[in-house]
Design a protein around this motif. Structure first.
Motif, PDB file in Angstrom:
ATOM      1  N   GLU A 193     -87.310  25.620  99.258  1.00  0.00           N
ATOM      2  CA  GLU A 193     -86.566  25.645 100.704  1.00  0.00           C
ATOM      3  C   GLU A 193     -87.270  24.820 101.726  1.00  0.00           C
ATOM      4  OE1 GLU A 193     -86.004  29.895 101.557  1.00  0.00           O
ATOM      5  OE2 GLU A 193     -84.691  29.979  99.583  1.00  0.00           O
ATOM      6  N   ARG A 194     -88.692  25.126 101.622  1.00  0.00           N
ATOM      7  CA  ARG A 194     -89.543  24.497 102.735  1.00  0.00           C
ATOM      8  C   ARG A 194     -89.462  22.913 102.509  1.00  0.00           C
ATOM      9  NH1 ARG A 194     -93.291  28.000 105.499  1.00  0.00           N
ATOM     10  NH2 ARG A 194     -94.861  26.533 105.759  1.00  0.00           N
ATOM     11  N   ARG A 195     -89.650  22.579 101.407  1.00  0.00           N
ATOM     12  CA  ARG A 195     -89.634  21.029 101.021  1.00  0.00           C
ATOM     13  C   ARG A 195     -88.103  20.714 101.705  1.00  0.00           C
ATOM     14  NH1 ARG A 195     -89.711  20.991  95.818  1.00  0.00           N
ATOM     15  NH2 ARG A 195     -87.298  20.721  95.643  1.00  0.00           N
ATOM     16  N   ASN A 196     -87.049  21.207 101.331  1.00  0.00           N
ATOM     17  CA  ASN A 196     -85.532  20.960 101.920  1.00  0.00           C
ATOM     18  C   ASN A 196     -85.626  20.776 103.313  1.00  0.00           C
ATOM     19  OD1 ASN A 196     -84.980  20.551  99.246  1.00  0.00           O
ATOM     20  ND2 ASN A 196     -83.793  22.456  99.120  1.00  0.00           N
ATOM     21  N   LEU A 197     -86.314  21.821 104.065  1.00  0.00           N
ATOM     22  CA  LEU A 197     -86.201  21.864 105.440  1.00  0.00           C
ATOM     23  C   LEU A 197     -87.072  20.835 106.095  1.00  0.00           C
ATOM     24  CD1 LEU A 197     -85.317  23.586 107.718  1.00  0.00           C
ATOM     25  CD2 LEU A 197     -87.119  25.068 107.550  1.00  0.00           C
ATOM     26  N   VAL A 257     -85.835  13.529 108.562  1.00  0.00           N
ATOM     27  CA  VAL A 257     -84.571  12.805 108.770  1.00  0.00           C
ATOM     28  C   VAL A 257     -84.182  12.616 110.066  1.00  0.00           C
ATOM     29  CG1 VAL A 257     -82.020  12.432 108.025  1.00  0.00           C
ATOM     30  CG2 VAL A 257     -83.831  12.753 106.109  1.00  0.00           C
ATOM     31  N   ARG A 258     -84.133  13.908 110.883  1.00  0.00           N
ATOM     32  CA  ARG A 258     -83.833  14.036 111.966  1.00  0.00           C
ATOM     33  C   ARG A 258     -84.851  13.502 113.158  1.00  0.00           C
ATOM     34  NH1 ARG A 258     -81.473  20.149 112.127  1.00  0.00           N
ATOM     35  NH2 ARG A 258     -79.409  19.621 110.536  1.00  0.00           N
ATOM     36  N   VAL A 265     -93.547  21.843 113.716  1.00  0.00           N
ATOM     37  CA  VAL A 265     -94.946  22.708 113.902  1.00  0.00           C
ATOM     38  C   VAL A 265     -94.534  23.999 113.540  1.00  0.00           C
ATOM     39  CG1 VAL A 265     -96.434  23.200 115.717  1.00  0.00           C
ATOM     40  CG2 VAL A 265     -95.745  20.777 115.439  1.00  0.00           C
ATOM     41  N   ASP A 266     -93.422  24.647 114.266  1.00  0.00           N
ATOM     42  CA  ASP A 266     -93.053  25.855 114.058  1.00  0.00           C
ATOM     43  C   ASP A 266     -93.200  26.409 112.476  1.00  0.00           C
ATOM     44  OD1 ASP A 266     -93.141  26.545 116.691  1.00  0.00           O
ATOM     45  OD2 ASP A 266     -91.116  26.488 116.970  1.00  0.00           O
ATOM     46  N   ILE A 267     -92.455  25.406 111.791  1.00  0.00           N
ATOM     47  CA  ILE A 267     -92.316  25.831 110.333  1.00  0.00           C
ATOM     48  C   ILE A 267     -93.726  25.734 109.485  1.00  0.00           C
ATOM     49  CG2 ILE A 267     -91.228  24.887 108.138  1.00  0.00           C
ATOM     50  CD1 ILE A 267     -88.928  23.796 109.613  1.00  0.00           C
TER      51      ILE A 267
END
Length: 143
Positions: free
Chosen positions: A81-85, A91-92, A113-115
């Protein structure tokens, strides 16, 4: 020449002394039989204890393996999930850089940074409690 009776010299064994020897032999035999019985009993008791310990060991190893599988699955999902996020966030970020949009760029960097500050382990709770439970020999684990 007269024949004189011959005198025999020797030890006369009395019946009382012979029975004392038989009694000693019987006592020695009884001690051997008793010691053998005790040895067999101790062997049976210790064999039962070893069997219980082996069964306990097999149960605990199975529980550890089950917990390991759950933990591996959790990490696989959490980091996927983290990798996808992260991929989406970068990309953004690239898009915001191409569009020269400072406001979106700032929001995306803040999100990255928050992640990065959070850890998948933080969701699991207080790890010191888990460590204390692992150190407690009386801890019962249920899955």
């Amino acid at each position: 020449m007269t024949d004189r009776p011959k005198v025999h010299v020797g030890k006369v064994v009395t019946a009382a002394r012979a029975s004392a020897q038989v009694k000693d032999v019987f006592n020695a035999l009884s001690q051997i039989v008793d010691a053998t019985r005790e040895c067999i009993h101790i062997h049976e008791v210790e064999s039962s204890r070893r069997a219980r310990i082996q069964a306990y060991e097999a149960t605990e190893v199975a529980r550890i393996r089950a917990a390991e599988a759950v933990l591996k699955d959790y990490f696989t999902q959490a980091f996927a999930e983290r990798r996808n996020l992260y991929e989406e966030m970068f990309v953004r970020l690239d898009r915001a850089l191409e569009e020269e949009n400072g406001e979106v760029l700032h929001a995306v960097v803040r999100g990255i940074v928050d992640i990065a500050k959070s850890s998948p382990l933080a969701d699991m709770g207080d790890l010191s409690q888990i460590r204390a439970a692992l150190d407690d020999p009386d801890q019962v684990w249920e899955f």
